[in-house]
Design a protein around this motif. Sequence first.
Motif, mmCIF file in Angstrom:
data_model
loop_
_atom_site.group_PDB
_atom_site.id
_atom_site.type_symbol
_atom_site.label_atom_id
_atom_site.label_comp_id
_atom_site.label_asym_id
_atom_site.label_seq_id
_atom_site.Cartn_x
_atom_site.Cartn_y
_atom_site.Cartn_z
ATOM 1 N N SER A 85 2.598 -27.002 -7.173
ATOM 2 C CA SER A 85 3.778 -26.776 -6.345
ATOM 3 C C SER A 85 4.883 -27.772 -6.670
ATOM 4 C CB SER A 85 3.413 -26.867 -4.867
ATOM 5 O OG SER A 85 2.899 -28.158 -4.549
ATOM 6 N N SER A 86 4.502 -29.009 -6.969
ATOM 7 C CA SER A 86 5.523 -30.008 -7.302
ATOM 8 C C SER A 86 6.245 -29.643 -8.595
ATOM 9 C CB SER A 86 4.888 -31.398 -7.425
ATOM 10 O OG SER A 86 3.929 -31.420 -8.471
ATOM 11 N N LEU A 87 5.518 -29.023 -9.536
ATOM 12 C CA LEU A 87 6.153 -28.591 -10.783
ATOM 13 C C LEU A 87 7.134 -27.454 -10.515
ATOM 14 C CD1 LEU A 87 6.228 -29.031 -13.841
ATOM 15 C CD2 LEU A 87 4.425 -27.320 -14.054
ATOM 16 N N ARG A 88 6.782 -26.595 -9.579
ATOM 17 C CA ARG A 88 7.684 -25.503 -9.231
ATOM 18 C C ARG A 88 8.961 -26.045 -8.579
ATOM 19 N NH1 ARG A 88 6.198 -20.179 -5.521
ATOM 20 N NH2 ARG A 88 8.160 -19.061 -5.887
ATOM 21 N N ILE A 89 8.806 -27.040 -7.721
ATOM 22 C CA ILE A 89 9.978 -27.673 -7.095
ATOM 23 C C ILE A 89 10.875 -28.289 -8.157
ATOM 24 C CG2 ILE A 89 10.709 -29.582 -5.607
ATOM 25 C CD1 ILE A 89 8.216 -29.028 -3.905
ATOM 26 N N ARG A 90 10.254 -28.959 -9.119
ATOM 27 C CA ARG A 90 11.036 -29.569 -10.191
ATOM 28 C C ARG A 90 11.777 -28.504 -11.010
ATOM 29 N NH1 ARG A 90 7.239 -33.460 -9.306
ATOM 30 N NH2 ARG A 90 7.798 -35.626 -9.811
ATOM 31 N N SER A 91 11.179 -27.339 -11.156
ATOM 32 C CA SER A 91 11.849 -26.292 -11.937
ATOM 33 C C SER A 91 13.172 -25.888 -11.282
ATOM 34 C CB SER A 91 10.941 -25.069 -12.084
ATOM 35 O OG SER A 91 10.791 -24.376 -10.852
ATOM 36 N N TYR A 92 13.221 -25.904 -9.958
ATOM 37 C CA TYR A 92 14.473 -25.610 -9.266
ATOM 38 C C TYR A 92 15.487 -26.736 -9.484
ATOM 39 C CZ TYR A 92 11.778 -21.993 -6.833
ATOM 40 O OH TYR A 92 11.000 -20.896 -6.544
ATOM 41 N N ILE A 93 14.998 -27.969 -9.448
ATOM 42 C CA ILE A 93 15.878 -29.114 -9.689
ATOM 43 C C ILE A 93 16.435 -29.048 -11.108
ATOM 44 C CG2 ILE A 93 15.978 -31.644 -9.844
ATOM 45 C CD1 ILE A 93 13.744 -31.711 -7.726
ATOM 46 N N TRP A 94 15.585 -28.639 -12.062
ATOM 47 C CA TRP A 94 16.032 -28.544 -13.452
ATOM 48 C C TRP A 94 17.121 -27.472 -13.605
ATOM 49 C CZ3 TRP A 94 10.283 -28.326 -15.373
ATOM 50 C CH2 TRP A 94 9.730 -29.609 -15.259
ATOM 51 N N GLN A 95 17.008 -26.388 -12.860
ATOM 52 C CA GLN A 95 18.035 -25.345 -12.951
ATOM 53 C C GLN A 95 19.385 -25.846 -12.451
ATOM 54 O OE1 GLN A 95 16.758 -21.220 -11.833
ATOM 55 N NE2 GLN A 95 14.767 -22.177 -11.446
ATOM 56 N N VAL A 96 19.359 -26.651 -11.390
ATOM 57 C CA VAL A 96 20.597 -27.243 -10.879
ATOM 58 C C VAL A 96 21.177 -28.206 -11.911
ATOM 59 C CG1 VAL A 96 21.627 -28.671 -9.078
ATOM 60 C CG2 VAL A 96 19.854 -27.010 -8.489
ATOM 61 N N THR A 97 20.318 -29.046 -12.482
ATOM 62 C CA THR A 97 20.775 -30.039 -13.459
ATOM 63 C C THR A 97 21.315 -29.377 -14.718
ATOM 64 O OG1 THR A 97 18.981 -31.453 -12.636
ATOM 65 C CG2 THR A 97 20.161 -32.205 -14.580
ATOM 66 N N LEU A 98 20.667 -28.299 -15.137
ATOM 67 C CA LEU A 98 21.141 -27.562 -16.307
ATOM 68 C C LEU A 98 22.531 -26.991 -16.057
ATOM 69 C CD1 LEU A 98 20.551 -26.443 -19.133
ATOM 70 C CD2 LEU A 98 19.480 -24.455 -18.034
ATOM 71 N N ALA A 99 22.737 -26.483 -14.849
ATOM 72 C CA ALA A 99 24.069 -25.961 -14.494
ATOM 73 C C ALA A 99 25.110 -27.073 -14.510
ATOM 74 C CB ALA A 99 24.008 -25.304 -13.114
ATOM 75 N N MET A 100 24.730 -28.275 -14.080
ATOM 76 C CA MET A 100 25.643 -29.423 -14.119
ATOM 77 C C MET A 100 26.051 -29.732 -15.555
ATOM 78 S SD MET A 100 23.612 -31.769 -11.333
ATOM 79 C CE MET A 100 24.488 -33.276 -11.751
ATOM 80 N N TRP A 101 25.077 -29.688 -16.458
ATOM 81 C CA TRP A 101 25.382 -30.001 -17.851
ATOM 82 C C TRP A 101 26.275 -28.926 -18.486
ATOM 83 C CZ3 TRP A 101 23.076 -27.546 -22.389
ATOM 84 C CH2 TRP A 101 23.573 -28.093 -23.583
ATOM 85 N N LEU A 102 25.974 -27.663 -18.188
ATOM 86 C CA LEU A 102 26.762 -26.576 -18.767
ATOM 87 C C LEU A 102 28.219 -26.617 -18.306
ATOM 88 C CD1 LEU A 102 24.191 -23.638 -18.535
ATOM 89 C CD2 LEU A 102 24.855 -24.951 -20.569
ATOM 90 N N GLU A 103 28.464 -27.201 -17.138
ATOM 91 C CA GLU A 103 29.838 -27.355 -16.655
ATOM 92 C C GLU A 103 30.559 -28.501 -17.355
ATOM 93 O OE1 GLU A 103 31.857 -25.768 -14.398
ATOM 94 O OE2 GLU A 103 30.385 -24.140 -14.461
ATOM 95 N N ASN A 104 29.794 -29.472 -17.856
ATOM 96 C CA ASN A 104 30.377 -30.649 -18.522
ATOM 97 C C ASN A 104 29.541 -30.984 -19.757
ATOM 98 O OD1 ASN A 104 32.310 -31.748 -16.172
ATOM 99 N ND2 ASN A 104 30.348 -31.116 -15.276
ATOM 100 N N PRO A 105 29.522 -30.121 -20.770
ATOM 101 C CA PRO A 105 28.565 -30.261 -21.874
ATOM 102 C C PRO A 105 28.781 -31.464 -22.777
ATOM 103 C CG PRO A 105 30.130 -28.504 -22.327
ATOM 104 C CD PRO A 105 30.369 -28.932 -20.924
#
Length: 432
Positions: free
Chosen positions: A283-303
């Motif tokens: 479950s903790s890995l699944r939670i991290r996967s959501y955090i990674w999606q947010v972080t990826l979106a942050m990077w794509l906005e400021n690559p």
Amino acid sequence: MSEDIQTAAAAVHQKWPERLDAACLVSGALVPLGIVTGNIAFEAMVALTGLFWIARSVTARENPVSRMAGHPLVLPWLLWLGAIFISLGINGPGHKGYMHDIALIRYPLFLIAVLDVSGRRPVAKYLIYGLGAGVIWGALNTLLAYALGFDFLGRDLVRYSLKLKEASRISAFSAYASTFFLSWTVFDRETGSKTRKIAAIVGCAALLLLLQTHIRTSILAAGFGMMFAMAYIGRKRFTPSSVFWGVSLVLFVTICFFFAGSFFSYLAHMQDPGHPVLSTNLSSLRIRSYIWQVTLAMWLENPVFGVGISSFQDVYRETASMVLSGLNIPEGMAAGMTEQTHAHNLFLMLAAGTGILGVAAFAFLFVNIIRGVLKNTAGHRVGFVVWPGVFFLIGLTGFNIYHSWYQALFAYLVAMIGCGLESGEWKRRPRV
């Protein structure tokens, strides 16, 4: 009379650089004890090492900056720091302020100081002593906390038995220390048996420290580091079957350690219902996967330049409110995911914080560290072969590379790798 005064003044002038070298060596070697103790302790040691080195350069009337800036480990770190400053200038500081990012200069300054002093003093030996002392000090504090309910500084047992405070720092520290000392014991052919026996004892103590923290990322990282070392060194020293069984044994022990944390926490829960039970599900890995999606979106906005380090938390909060709303997240997992201090992934943290510029600079540093590890594996240096494996896996789901204590630990280990390597060795073929 004037000649005597000049001679005495010259003697004093010569002694101060030597004294400050010694002070720099001692404060640098005490960093692991500081990491185990707490923020004030390790920050003081890091800062004093840099200040002693600056004072030494002034009293010796030397300017070592140009000489040290060309070091294979210093230049990439300075470029990485430059990427952080550029991102800070473009994005602003966030709620943490400008000094949060500017103050990161203390860690490359620590590295420069230690590497410079290593040209005059046997720094590598003292850094090993410091690493071992950190293990012993951590073990004593942990034993006292379990025996009396508090450590030497009066801190509660909960800070050692859960994923908080001391347990977090000790788990990462022990993952590196245990694998270093144990791989040194197993693979070294040059050091005397007495020294290797001491290294084995310290390594086992660090392994027990790692187990009692129950932090699975650190346990898996330690196991992967040992498997990496066995595969790399064993390919020339041992038969394929020996390497296979050695790696299999480490894998088995790692899996046992992975589940042991949940077992011991269950026993503690039976005695004290208030003690949480650690889960072995993903479950903790699944939670991290959501955090990674947010972080990826942050990077794509400021690559290119990222969102900045000090402003990461603010930007994450804003981005999470948009990204997470579009995901089908179970109700029990949604709480707390809108507030994160880091990406829980080394590569995404580098990309989101400093963009492609920072990733490239850090990759330059990372490659040079590995070159330093593999160029010379004689004596105690064979223990560094585990470093790439531990660092890689511990960064996949774990610690924040920009956190102050992890930066201090990272700088200390990089300094250990860089000390004792002559400049010409970086150009030679690896030794095994």
